[in-house]
Design a protein around this motif. Structure first.
Motif, PDB file in Angstrom:
ATOM      1  N   PHE A  60      58.008  20.505  53.814  1.00  0.00           N
ATOM      2  CA  PHE A  60      56.684  20.032  53.417  1.00  0.00           C
ATOM      3  C   PHE A  60      56.617  19.823  51.912  1.00  0.00           C
ATOM      4  O   PHE A  60      57.498  20.235  51.158  1.00  0.00           O
ATOM      5  N   GLU A  61      55.568  19.149  51.502  1.00  0.00           N
ATOM      6  CA  GLU A  61      55.325  18.862  50.089  1.00  0.00           C
ATOM      7  C   GLU A  61      54.076  19.593  49.653  1.00  0.00           C
ATOM      8  O   GLU A  61      53.028  19.504  50.292  1.00  0.00           O
ATOM      9  N   ASN A  62      54.170  20.322  48.559  1.00  0.00           N
ATOM     10  CA  ASN A  62      53.045  21.108  48.070  1.00  0.00           C
ATOM     11  C   ASN A  62      51.909  20.241  47.541  1.00  0.00           C
ATOM     12  O   ASN A  62      52.125  19.134  47.044  1.00  0.00           O
ATOM     13  N   THR A  63      50.710  20.765  47.636  1.00  0.00           N
ATOM     14  CA  THR A  63      49.543  20.095  47.071  1.00  0.00           C
ATOM     15  C   THR A  63      49.543  20.218  45.542  1.00  0.00           C
ATOM     16  O   THR A  63      50.114  21.151  44.972  1.00  0.00           O
ATOM     17  N   THR A  64      48.898  19.270  44.896  1.00  0.00           N
ATOM     18  CA  THR A  64      48.779  19.254  43.434  1.00  0.00           C
ATOM     19  C   THR A  64      47.513  19.994  43.028  1.00  0.00           C
ATOM     20  O   THR A  64      46.494  19.907  43.717  1.00  0.00           O
ATOM     21  N   PRO A  65      47.540  20.741  41.923  1.00  0.00           N
ATOM     22  CA  PRO A  65      46.302  21.364  41.438  1.00  0.00           C
ATOM     23  C   PRO A  65      45.195  20.333  41.280  1.00  0.00           C
ATOM     24  O   PRO A  65      45.428  19.219  40.818  1.00  0.00           O
ATOM     25  N   ILE A  66      43.973  20.698  41.700  1.00  0.00           N
ATOM     26  CA  ILE A  66      42.867  19.741  41.628  1.00  0.00           C
ATOM     27  C   ILE A  66      41.889  20.055  40.505  1.00  0.00           C
ATOM     28  O   ILE A  66      40.995  19.264  40.222  1.00  0.00           O
ATOM     29  N   LYS A  67      42.034  21.203  39.861  1.00  0.00           N
ATOM     30  CA  LYS A  67      41.149  21.553  38.764  1.00  0.00           C
ATOM     31  C   LYS A  67      41.923  22.413  37.780  1.00  0.00           C
ATOM     32  O   LYS A  67      42.372  23.511  38.117  1.00  0.00           O
ATOM     33  N   LEU A  68      42.097  21.915  36.564  1.00  0.00           N
ATOM     34  CA  LEU A  68      42.808  22.628  35.515  1.00  0.00           C
ATOM     35  C   LEU A  68      41.984  22.549  34.243  1.00  0.00           C
ATOM     36  O   LEU A  68      41.635  21.454  33.794  1.00  0.00           O
ATOM     37  N   GLN A  69      41.662  23.695  33.662  1.00  0.00           N
ATOM     38  CA  GLN A  69      40.850  23.718  32.449  1.00  0.00           C
ATOM     39  C   GLN A  69      41.338  24.809  31.511  1.00  0.00           C
ATOM     40  O   GLN A  69      41.792  25.863  31.949  1.00  0.00           O
ATOM     41  N   THR A  70      41.218  24.552  30.217  1.00  0.00           N
ATOM     42  CA  THR A  70      41.484  25.554  29.192  1.00  0.00           C
ATOM     43  C   THR A  70      40.480  25.368  28.066  1.00  0.00           C
ATOM     44  O   THR A  70      40.250  24.246  27.619  1.00  0.00           O
ATOM     45  N   SER A  71      39.849  26.460  27.645  1.00  0.00           N
ATOM     46  CA  SER A  71      38.901  26.425  26.529  1.00  0.00           C
ATOM     47  C   SER A  71      39.196  27.598  25.594  1.00  0.00           C
ATOM     48  O   SER A  71      39.730  28.621  26.017  1.00  0.00           O
ATOM     49  N   ILE A  72      38.840  27.434  24.325  1.00  0.00           N
ATOM     50  CA  ILE A  72      39.007  28.510  23.355  1.00  0.00           C
ATOM     51  C   ILE A  72      37.663  28.844  22.734  1.00  0.00           C
ATOM     52  O   ILE A  72      36.754  28.011  22.708  1.00  0.00           O
ATOM     53  N   GLY A  73      37.520  30.081  22.260  1.00  0.00           N
ATOM     54  CA  GLY A  73      36.258  30.503  21.663  1.00  0.00           C
ATOM     55  C   GLY A  73      36.386  31.901  21.100  1.00  0.00           C
ATOM     56  O   GLY A  73      37.495  32.365  20.795  1.00  0.00           O
ATOM     57  N   PHE A  74      35.251  32.592  21.012  1.00  0.00           N
ATOM     58  CA  PHE A  74      35.234  33.924  20.423  1.00  0.00           C
ATOM     59  C   PHE A  74      34.346  34.867  21.227  1.00  0.00           C
ATOM     60  O   PHE A  74      33.341  34.450  21.809  1.00  0.00           O
ATOM     61  N   LEU A  75      34.736  36.131  21.248  1.00  0.00           N
ATOM     62  CA  LEU A  75      33.879  37.240  21.664  1.00  0.00           C
ATOM     63  C   LEU A  75      33.644  38.049  20.395  1.00  0.00           C
ATOM     64  O   LEU A  75      34.496  38.852  20.007  1.00  0.00           O
ATOM     65  N   GLY A  76      32.525  37.843  19.738  1.00  0.00           N
ATOM     66  CA  GLY A  76      32.325  38.450  18.429  1.00  0.00           C
ATOM     67  C   GLY A  76      33.367  37.912  17.479  1.00  0.00           C
ATOM     68  O   GLY A  76      33.496  36.692  17.301  1.00  0.00           O
TER      69      GLY A  76
END
Length: 419
Positions: free
Chosen positions: A44-60
């Motif tokens: 079989f052939e694997n499914t492709t990721p359908i949602k990929l996100q990366t964000s940067i920020g701060f906690l204090g």
């Protein structure tokens, strides 16, 4: 997990860190006694990721990275179309993080998890100030109101619903609210090594880490055979039993049923949706917790059971620790490897790889797999002595005898169950 012998699977790569797109596995054939009688090769052939996100920020003053990934499930035999029902959302607002993950089930599970994403996104933006002043109560109300609004919507949810994990983090504290068996954990520096179990099949990447970490639960799974949950379900007129196979043997987790009926068969005691199950004791009031955030805390993982069904908490923590600093970018390319994947995708790919061992032994489908990972900036010399023990509300799981529901043992046919 079942044992696999002489596996000839072609998902192996010359680079041990790579996850391939296609391959072949050997699914064990068994007779009615459970004895092996042959092997069926399936490619079989694997499914492709359908949602990929990366964000940067701060906690204090502490910088953070937030990664998300969803990998759709799959029937390796290609006999059934499997619609992905996982979804997530996250925000970095005012030096805090708000995130929620949903794992839908039933015929309308995809629509329900999408409905929850829309509701939560609007709710967070509208009530951000309340999250800052009363986070635990606001998280709880958010999920309960989501359930009520779903009930007023046009989406059929009598036999469909979703789990939920919602987490709010600021510079000093973590607040969680959960429904069902999706889960959140935090990894913190530990003084001693915690051994991880060795899988009973060959589908896993060996992991060794230089830093000793400890997984701390941020949520607690809610199952119908938990003592307090069982009492509530029985008082509402429901019953809790396992399904049975064609030979009358109990199979899988305990599930919620309308007494003397073969529905709804829900494998959790709290959820959003699931109107029929709500009539017999399932509720949408989440289990909430609050914890102090320490300098020794390294990262947080929130995931659906597509990960937790194949990896223990300590395995997840060690895997993320090994690969998080190797991951360079987030793509959906194959072969998946640290150079082209976020740490969230790498964890989802590892979970999918482990599902191959389950498939070979038990001939099942690969579940939808999703996670959010919040990386916390390293503190130069974190103080471990300041970390106090943090524990979630504990439920006592019990074995249920056939007569505990005060009813004749009604066989729940596996073919009638809505997943």
């Amino acid at each position: 997990m079942g044992n696999c012998s002489n596996n000839e699977a072609s998902f192996k790569s010359s680079n041990n860190n790579d996850y391939l797109r296609t391959g072949t596995i050997n699914i064990i054939k068994r007779n009615y006694l459970g004895n092996k009688i042959g092997v069926s090769k399936v490619s079989f052939e694997n499914t492709t990721p359908i949602k990929l996100q990366t964000s940067i920020g701060f906690l204090g003053n502490r910088s953070i990275k937030v990664h998300g990934c969803i990998i759709p499930g799959l029937d390796p035999r290609g006999e059934m179309d499997k619609e992905c029902q996982d979804n997530y959302i996250f925000f970095i607002i005012n030096s805090s993080v708000l995130c929620a993950l949903f794992d839908g089930h039933g015929k309308e599970g995809k629509k329900i998890s999408a409905f929850c994403i829309d509701f939560v996104g609007t709710y967070i933006k509208k009530y951000i100030n309340k999250f800052e002043t009363d986070p635990e109560e606001t998280l709880s109300k958010m999920l309960e109101k989501c359930d009520k609004k779903l009930n007023r919507s046009k989406i059929p949810n009598e036999m469909a619903g979703t789990t939920a994990v919602a987490i709010y983090i600021n510079a000093n504290n973590i607040y969680s609210a959960s429904l069902g068996d999706s889960r959140g954990i935090i990894a913190t520096i530990n003084d001693v090594f915690i051994p991880a179990p060795i899988p009973t099949h060959n589908f896993y990447k060996p992991v060794s880490v230089k830093k000793y970490l400890k997984p701390v639960a941020l949520t607690t799974d809610q199952k119908p055979n938990h003592e307090d949950e069982l009492v509530r379900i029985k008082d509402a007129g429901g019953s809790v039993e396992q399904i049975t196979d064609e030979f009358g043997r109990p199979v899988g987790p305990y599930r919620v049923w309308v007494k003397n009926k073969d529905f709804p068969g829900l494998a959790m005691s709290r959820s959003i949706g699931d109107r029929i199950a709500k009539r017999v004791g399932v509720i949408a009031k989440p289990v909430c917790h609050d914890f102090k955030l320490y300098e020794a805390d390294q990262f947080i993982v929130i995931a659906s059971d597509g990960i937790w069904d194949v990896m223990e908490n300590i395995e997840v923590v060690n895997f993320v620790e090994k690969y998080k600093n190797q991951c360079i970018e987030s793509t959906d390319l194959f072969p998946a490897k640290p150079e082209n994947s976020s740490i969230a995708r790498m964890l989802c790919e590892e979970a999918r790889y482990r599902w191959y061992g389950i498939i070979e032994a038990e001939d099942v489908m690969i579940d939808d797999i999703s996670c959010i990972i919040i990386e916390l900036d390293e503190v130069s010399s974190p103080s471990k002595t300041q970390v106090k023990e943090r524990n979630v509300q504990a439920f006592l799981s019990i074995a249920i005898s056939p007569d505990i529901n005060n009813t004749s043992s009604t066989e729940k046919n596996l073919n009638l169950l809505l997943d």
